[in-house]
Design an enzyme around this catalytic site. Structure first.
Site, mmCIF file in Angstrom:
data_model
loop_
_atom_site.group_PDB
_atom_site.id
_atom_site.type_symbol
_atom_site.label_atom_id
_atom_site.label_comp_id
_atom_site.label_asym_id
_atom_site.label_seq_id
_atom_site.Cartn_x
_atom_site.Cartn_y
_atom_site.Cartn_z
ATOM 1 N N TYR A 118 0.851 -1.196 0.000
ATOM 2 C CA TYR A 118 0.000 0.000 0.000
ATOM 3 C C TYR A 118 0.885 1.245 0.000
ATOM 4 O O TYR A 118 1.896 1.284 -0.664
ATOM 5 C CB TYR A 118 -0.976 -0.067 1.183
ATOM 6 C CG TYR A 118 -2.170 0.815 0.985
ATOM 7 C CD1 TYR A 118 -2.913 0.752 -0.200
ATOM 8 C CD2 TYR A 118 -2.563 1.733 1.954
ATOM 9 C CE1 TYR A 118 -4.015 1.569 -0.405
ATOM 10 C CE2 TYR A 118 -3.673 2.552 1.757
ATOM 11 C CZ TYR A 118 -4.387 2.474 0.577
ATOM 12 O OH TYR A 118 -5.462 3.295 0.370
ATOM 13 N N ARG A 155 -9.082 10.779 -8.151
ATOM 14 C CA ARG A 155 -8.123 11.584 -7.374
ATOM 15 C C ARG A 155 -7.293 10.626 -6.538
ATOM 16 O O ARG A 155 -7.495 10.484 -5.332
ATOM 17 C CB ARG A 155 -8.879 12.584 -6.485
ATOM 18 C CG ARG A 155 -8.010 13.683 -5.884
ATOM 19 C CD ARG A 155 -8.197 13.773 -4.389
ATOM 20 N NE ARG A 155 -7.801 12.530 -3.744
ATOM 21 C CZ ARG A 155 -8.130 12.181 -2.514
ATOM 22 N NH1 ARG A 155 -8.914 12.934 -1.800
ATOM 23 N NH2 ARG A 155 -7.706 11.052 -1.977
ATOM 24 N N LYS A 196 -5.970 -1.324 -0.262
ATOM 25 C CA LYS A 196 -6.763 -1.018 0.929
ATOM 26 C C LYS A 196 -7.348 -2.293 1.535
ATOM 27 O O LYS A 196 -7.370 -2.463 2.759
ATOM 28 C CB LYS A 196 -7.863 -0.017 0.570
ATOM 29 C CG LYS A 196 -8.749 0.405 1.744
ATOM 30 C CD LYS A 196 -7.983 0.962 2.926
ATOM 31 C CE LYS A 196 -7.253 2.237 2.613
ATOM 32 N NZ LYS A 196 -8.118 3.407 2.474
ATOM 33 N N GLU A 218 -13.641 5.379 -2.157
ATOM 34 C CA GLU A 218 -12.209 5.626 -2.019
ATOM 35 C C GLU A 218 -11.700 6.460 -3.196
ATOM 36 O O GLU A 218 -11.926 6.131 -4.362
ATOM 37 C CB GLU A 218 -11.441 4.298 -1.974
ATOM 38 C CG GLU A 218 -9.967 4.424 -1.691
ATOM 39 C CD GLU A 218 -9.663 4.742 -0.227
ATOM 40 O OE1 GLU A 218 -8.587 5.282 0.041
ATOM 41 O OE2 GLU A 218 -10.498 4.413 0.632
ATOM 42 N N ASP A 219 -11.026 7.560 -2.885
ATOM 43 C CA ASP A 219 -10.313 8.386 -3.855
ATOM 44 C C ASP A 219 -11.193 8.872 -4.999
ATOM 45 O O ASP A 219 -10.770 8.896 -6.168
ATOM 46 C CB ASP A 219 -9.090 7.643 -4.397
ATOM 47 C CG ASP A 219 -7.941 7.687 -3.399
ATOM 48 O OD1 ASP A 219 -8.085 8.330 -2.346
ATOM 49 O OD2 ASP A 219 -6.893 7.078 -3.664
ATOM 50 N N ASP A 263 -13.662 6.889 3.081
ATOM 51 C CA ASP A 263 -12.453 6.847 3.894
ATOM 52 C C ASP A 263 -11.684 8.155 3.844
ATOM 53 O O ASP A 263 -11.122 8.600 4.836
ATOM 54 C CB ASP A 263 -11.564 5.696 3.423
ATOM 55 C CG ASP A 263 -10.363 5.489 4.325
ATOM 56 O OD1 ASP A 263 -10.535 5.493 5.548
ATOM 57 O OD2 ASP A 263 -9.251 5.328 3.808
ATOM 58 N N ASP A 264 -11.662 8.800 2.671
ATOM 59 C CA ASP A 264 -10.897 10.039 2.533
ATOM 60 C C ASP A 264 -11.493 11.153 3.376
ATOM 61 O O ASP A 264 -10.769 12.001 3.897
ATOM 62 C CB ASP A 264 -10.861 10.461 1.062
ATOM 63 C CG ASP A 264 -10.353 9.348 0.176
ATOM 64 O OD1 ASP A 264 -9.166 9.012 0.271
ATOM 65 O OD2 ASP A 264 -11.146 8.793 -0.599
ATOM 66 N N ASN A 290 -0.097 12.313 0.285
ATOM 67 C CA ASN A 290 0.484 11.061 -0.187
ATOM 68 C C ASN A 290 0.579 11.065 -1.702
ATOM 69 O O ASN A 290 -0.243 11.712 -2.367
ATOM 70 C CB ASN A 290 -0.395 9.878 0.256
ATOM 71 C CG ASN A 290 0.107 9.247 1.524
ATOM 72 O OD1 ASN A 290 1.291 9.140 1.751
ATOM 73 N ND2 ASN A 290 -0.813 8.816 2.365
#
Length: 491
Positions: free
Chosen positions: A92, A156, A174, A268-269, A291-292, A448
């Protein structure tokens, strides 16, 4: 996998997996990985992965581990559980960022379900095909058992921008994190990519440096088209995700019908402009979270509270201590907006003490306008236009507003926490009138992968020493060396 048609990337399905993997560079990479991955025990696998790791470039270690998962998934997870501190940064973050930028140049392996715009009206069949091929165990009701689906549209990816279907590395990684750290059964999880196009080099989209072709790469296996968008409440959003024919709505409904209400569906993202409205629309209808927004926010706020405890070990009410401080969130993406909202709504921190910046500087709002770009930014906006200082310059903002805590999650401004920024944060404390008020400032860099980080922990320590030559004589004279990326725990 050879029998799959619906749940593979459409270009791969058209050509066939063997033919796709026989293309020039992919064929050579596949041959190397296949020959290198011969382990039958944890010890042998560890030796093989360390061989690649010794080359000093972790992308080969990442590729090796994907091959190991393909050949022997049980051995793969035994290996991760045996050496998590060594292997999780490969599986990850931070390695997964580079892996996503190069995902299509690696061989296509069975893991990962692709749901395309062209699948609208047929998404349930796509998920069922993948569940059958992956041999998800069946429950007493005959339904495939799935504990968690992590799904992204690649819009993203970390701080790297729009990577489209090459973002599949994120859902895969993840779920490996959840298996090792959360005890999820890997045989009951599905990584999913929603293919709604890719904007590639569009402004504020692909932020990788140097710029790297994604959608126009010969091996890009997603839809080779820009995302279709429209303006909603002043922001650009993916049109396919909203309305009666919403692809996201169909996907989530199909997942619940196939796997039951107990299957966690994790966003996610997604791009920030889509992340917040989609979460608001579905959070009360499905077992879901983003999660973000929520995961990173909870870890960030917890880390801030941990910093306060370090400042004042005798403190018994950390939230009360927090309410007496000022926080500056530099960057207005999902992570910082989620953290700011959590700190205001749940921690009951006065909005006037929470400052957020976007590309226009301090976010502000008035009856006549402001610098906010969406409703979430408007929620955290300062009242009235800033005056008397340069509200677009970070050092000027710090000197004027005097924050005790600085959280960076810009995503596209690596090294923006300069020595002058750290010096300004230290000076805020040194200028306080009483010793009791002085604290070590808390500085976090969340962006990140590391290539996008605002600065590193080592740089913070060096900058703090230069900013405060009296290091060690007083607790207010040093910047607390920030955690490199507290968000990595949530991500």
């Amino acid at each position: 996998m050879s029998g799959r048609k619906l749940s593979l990337p459409k270009k791969v399905a058209e050509m066939g997996v063997p033919a796709w993997n026989s293309q020039g560079s992919v064929r050579h990479v596949l041959q190397i990985l296949d020959q290198a991955c011969q382990a039958s025990t944890v010890e042998e696998a560890l030796e093989e992965v360390r061989g690649f790791e010794s080359l000093g470039h972790l992308i080969w270690s990442y590729a090796y581990l994907r091959m190991l998962h393909y050949k022997d998934s049980d051995l793969f997870y035994r290996l991760l559980l045996a050496e998590p501190s060594f292997l999780m940064p490969i599986v990850y973050t931070p390695t997964v960022g580079e892996a996503c930028q190069k995902f299509g140049t690696l061989p296509v392996l069975p893991r990962g379900c692709y749901v395309s715009l062209t699948d609208r009206g047929n998404v349930r069949a796509v998920l069922k095909e993948y569940a059958d091929d992956a041999m998800l165990p069946k429950g007493a009701d005959g339904k495939p058992e799935c504990q968690c689906i992590v799904f992204s549209d690649g819009g993203r990816i970390l701080g790297l921008g729009d990577l489209g279907v090459w973002g599949m590395g994120i859902p895969i990684g993840k779920l490996d994190l959840y298996t090792v750290c959360g005890g999820f059964d890997p045989n009951k999880t599905i990584p999913v990519i929603i293919d709604a196009g890719c904007d590639d080099f569009a402004p504020h989209t692909n932020t990788a440096k140097p710029k790297q072709a994604i959608r126009d790469h010969p091996l890009y296996h997603g839809l080779k088209q820009e995302r279709v968008k429209h303006t909603a409440k002043g922001t650009q959003v993916n049109s396919a995700y909203y309305g009666e024919e919403s692809l996201i709505g169909e996907f989530m409904t199909a997942a619940r019908d196939l796997f039951g209400q107990g299957c966690l569906l994790q966003f996610e993202d997604f791009n920030t402009n889509d992340a917040f409205p989609l979460l608001a629309e579905y959070r009360d209808r499905f077992l879901t979270y983003n999660d973000d927004i929520q995961g990173t926010a909870s870890v960030t706020v917890a880390a801030v509270l941990g910093g306060i405890k370090l400042q004042n070990p005798s403190a018994t009410n950390l939230l009360e201590e927090l309410r007496g401080l000022r926080v500056l969130f530099h960057g207005a993406g999902s992570a910082n907006l989620g953290s700011a909202q959590l700190i205001i709504s749940a921690a009951k921190m006065p909005k006037a003490q929470v400052l957020v910046t976007n590309s226009r500087g301090v976010i502000w709002a008035s009856e006549s306008g402001g610098t906010y770009r969406n409703e979430q930014q408007k929620f955290v906006a300062q009242e009235g236009e800033p005056k008397g200082y340069d509200h677009t310059d970070l050092v000027s903002i710090i000197k004027h507003h005097k924050p005790d805590i600085l959280v960076g999650a810009v995503g596209r401004a690596p090294n923006c926490f300069t020595q002058d920024v750290v010096k300004a944060m230290v000076s805020v404390q040194d200028e306080k009138s009483s010793e009791a008020e002085k604290r070590r400032p808390v500085i976090f860099a969340l962006s990140n992968p590391k290539s996008q980080a605002e600065l590193t922990a080592e740089e913070t320590a060096i900058a703090s020493r230069r900013a405060a030559p009296s290091l060690g004589r007083g607790r207010a004279s040093t910047a607390w060396p920030m955690l490199q990326a507290p968000s990595a725990l949530a991500r």
